[in-house]
Design a protein around this motif. Structure first.
Motif, short mmCIF file in Angstrom:
data_model
loop_
_atom_site.label_atom_id
_atom_site.label_comp_id
_atom_site.label_asym_id
_atom_site.label_seq_id
_atom_site.Cartn_x
_atom_site.Cartn_y
_atom_site.Cartn_z
N THR A 30 0.82 -1.21 0.00
CA THR A 30 0.00 0.00 0.00
C THR A 30 0.86 1.26 0.00
O THR A 30 0.69 2.15 -0.81
N MET A 31 1.79 1.31 0.93
CA MET A 31 2.56 2.53 1.14
C MET A 31 4.02 2.31 0.75
O MET A 31 4.63 1.31 1.12
N MET A 32 4.56 3.27 0.02
CA MET A 32 6.00 3.29 -0.27
C MET A 32 6.53 4.66 0.15
O MET A 32 5.87 5.67 -0.05
N PHE A 33 7.71 4.65 0.72
CA PHE A 33 8.30 5.87 1.26
C PHE A 33 9.71 6.06 0.70
O PHE A 33 10.41 5.10 0.42
N TRP A 34 10.11 7.32 0.60
CA TRP A 34 11.48 7.65 0.23
C TRP A 34 12.12 8.48 1.34
O TRP A 34 11.54 9.47 1.79
N TYR A 35 13.31 8.04 1.75
CA TYR A 35 14.05 8.71 2.82
C TYR A 35 15.40 9.19 2.29
O TYR A 35 15.97 8.61 1.37
N ARG A 36 15.93 10.19 2.95
CA ARG A 36 17.31 10.63 2.70
C ARG A 36 18.09 10.47 4.00
O ARG A 36 17.60 10.81 5.09
N GLN A 37 19.30 9.97 3.87
CA GLN A 37 20.19 9.84 5.03
C GLN A 37 21.50 10.51 4.68
O GLN A 37 22.33 9.97 3.94
N GLN A 38 21.68 11.71 5.19
CA GLN A 38 22.92 12.44 4.94
C GLN A 38 24.05 11.80 5.74
O GLN A 38 23.80 11.11 6.74
N PRO A 39 25.30 12.02 5.30
CA PRO A 39 26.44 11.33 5.92
C PRO A 39 26.46 11.44 7.43
O PRO A 39 26.40 12.54 7.99
N GLY A 40 26.48 10.29 8.10
CA GLY A 40 26.55 10.25 9.55
C GLY A 40 25.29 10.69 10.26
O GLY A 40 25.30 10.89 11.47
N GLN A 41 24.21 10.83 9.52
CA GLN A 41 22.97 11.33 10.12
C GLN A 41 21.89 10.25 10.14
O GLN A 41 22.07 9.14 9.65
N SER A 42 20.75 10.63 10.73
CA SER A 42 19.61 9.73 10.75
C SER A 42 18.82 9.85 9.44
O SER A 42 19.21 10.58 8.53
N LEU A 43 17.71 9.14 9.35
CA LEU A 43 16.88 9.17 8.16
C LEU A 43 15.85 10.30 8.27
O LEU A 43 15.26 10.50 9.33
N THR A 44 15.62 10.97 7.14
CA THR A 44 14.59 11.99 7.06
C THR A 44 13.64 11.61 5.93
O THR A 44 14.09 11.36 4.81
N LEU A 45 12.35 11.61 6.21
CA LEU A 45 11.37 11.26 5.19
C LEU A 45 11.27 12.36 4.16
O LEU A 45 11.05 13.53 4.52
N ILE A 46 11.41 11.99 2.88
CA ILE A 46 11.24 12.95 1.79
C ILE A 46 9.77 13.03 1.41
O ILE A 46 9.18 14.11 1.37
N ALA A 47 9.17 11.86 1.13
CA ALA A 47 7.79 11.85 0.65
C ALA A 47 7.22 10.44 0.75
O ALA A 47 7.95 9.46 0.82
N THR A 48 5.92 10.39 0.69
CA THR A 48 5.18 9.15 0.58
C THR A 48 4.72 9.02 -0.87
O THR A 48 4.10 9.93 -1.40
N ALA A 49 5.06 7.89 -1.47
CA ALA A 49 4.70 7.66 -2.88
C ALA A 49 3.33 7.00 -2.93
O ALA A 49 3.15 5.89 -2.44
N ASN A 50 2.36 7.66 -3.51
CA ASN A 50 0.99 7.18 -3.57
C ASN A 50 0.71 6.61 -4.95
O ASN A 50 1.01 7.25 -5.97
N GLN A 51 0.13 5.45 -5.00
CA GLN A 51 -0.19 4.83 -6.28
C GLN A 51 -1.37 5.55 -6.92
O GLN A 51 -2.41 5.70 -6.29
N GLY A 52 -1.18 6.03 -8.14
CA GLY A 52 -2.26 6.66 -8.87
C GLY A 52 -2.49 8.13 -8.56
O GLY A 52 -3.43 8.74 -9.08
N SER A 53 -1.66 8.71 -7.72
CA SER A 53 -1.80 10.13 -7.42
C SER A 53 -0.42 10.71 -7.10
O SER A 53 0.55 9.98 -7.00
N GLU A 54 -0.38 12.01 -6.93
CA GLU A 54 0.90 12.66 -6.64
C GLU A 54 1.44 12.24 -5.28
O GLU A 54 0.67 11.97 -4.35
N ALA A 55 2.76 12.25 -5.18
CA ALA A 55 3.39 11.94 -3.90
C ALA A 55 3.08 13.04 -2.88
O ALA A 55 2.81 14.19 -3.25
N THR A 56 3.13 12.69 -1.63
CA THR A 56 2.92 13.63 -0.54
C THR A 56 4.27 13.96 0.06
O THR A 56 4.92 13.09 0.63
#
Lengths: 119, 114
Positions: A30-56
């Motif tokens: 159902t849900m797919m997510f994209w994260y960024r992890q900068q060097p030596g850092q934690s994960l930050t959520l970029i967006a939620t990828a929604n099927q059939g509609s724009e990402a949030t």
């Protein structure tokens, strides 16, 4: 559980170019997510990828910089556009599991990540 | 800003010793999860504790949760060199689009030496 294939695993890119990262799941999710992890850092959520509609997108991230596609329930892409050295990070996709014991608990399964270096 | 603050940032122990990592968070939660990340790899889910639970065990892992203090701890007993990794706590919240998301803590880098 879900098996997630992410590619490329790493890339070195020139400033001003764009890179598209692919995320393929072995089952419909159902849900797919994209994260960024900068060097030596934690994960930050970029967006939620929604099927059939724009990402949030989360605060601080915009579609022009990180366009996302999700054409079906097993695949998504993230593009890092007009790259600069500050975009050097690991980019990870994750999914919430198919129906089963983990549903409703917000457990996520992660791809191995794409290590991006921008020169 | 990061929901979770973890300490210590880095921890180095000898094989066979126990490792304890702590996580603090700011908002109310439904559950708190711990993930492990081996160097250069994706995250692997380790254990989940619900907000109405105080302690949970899974193999060599023991997690505690104190909702009054908004804190959790992860204990790894009888550590092994293969436990060397970064460990992150994560709390669930609602995204701007109404879905669920995880917010990760700052992480603890654990090194287990032979």
């Amino acid at each position: 559980s879900a098996v997630i294939s992410q590619k490329p695993s790493r890339d070195i890119c020139q400033r001003g170019t764009s890179l598209t990262i692919q995320c393929q799941v072995d089952s419909q999710v159902t849900m797919m997510f994209w994260y960024r992890q900068q060097p030596g850092q934690s994960l930050t959520l970029i967006a939620t990828a929604n099927q059939g509609s724009e990402a949030t997108y989360e605060s601080g991230f915009v579609i022009d910089k990180f366009p996302i596609s999700r054409p079906n329930l097993t695949f998504s892409t993230l593009t890092v556009s007009n790259m600069s050295p500050e975009d050097s990070s690991i980019y990870l996709c994750s999914v919430t599991p198919p129906p089963g014991p983990a549903v409703g608990k917000n457990i996520q399964y992660f791809g191995a990540g794409t290590r991006l270096s921008v020169l | 800003s990061q929901q979770g603050e973890e300490d210590p940032q880095a921890l180095s122990i000898q094989e066979g010793e126990n490792a304890t990592m702590n996580c603090s968070y700011k908002t109310s939660i439904n559950n708190l999860q711990w993930y492990r990340q081996n160097s250069g790899r994706g995250l692997v889910h380790l254990i989940l504790i619900r907000s109405n639970e105080r302690e949970k065990h899974s193999g060599r892992l023991r997690v505690t949760l104190d909702t009054s203090k908004k804190s959790s701890s992860l204990l790894i007993t009888a550590s092994r060199a293969a436990d060397t990794a970064s460990y992150f706590c994560a709390t669930a919240s609602i995204t701007t689009g109404g879905g669920n998301k995880l917010t990760f803590g700052t992480g603890t880098q654990l090194k287990v030496e032979l």
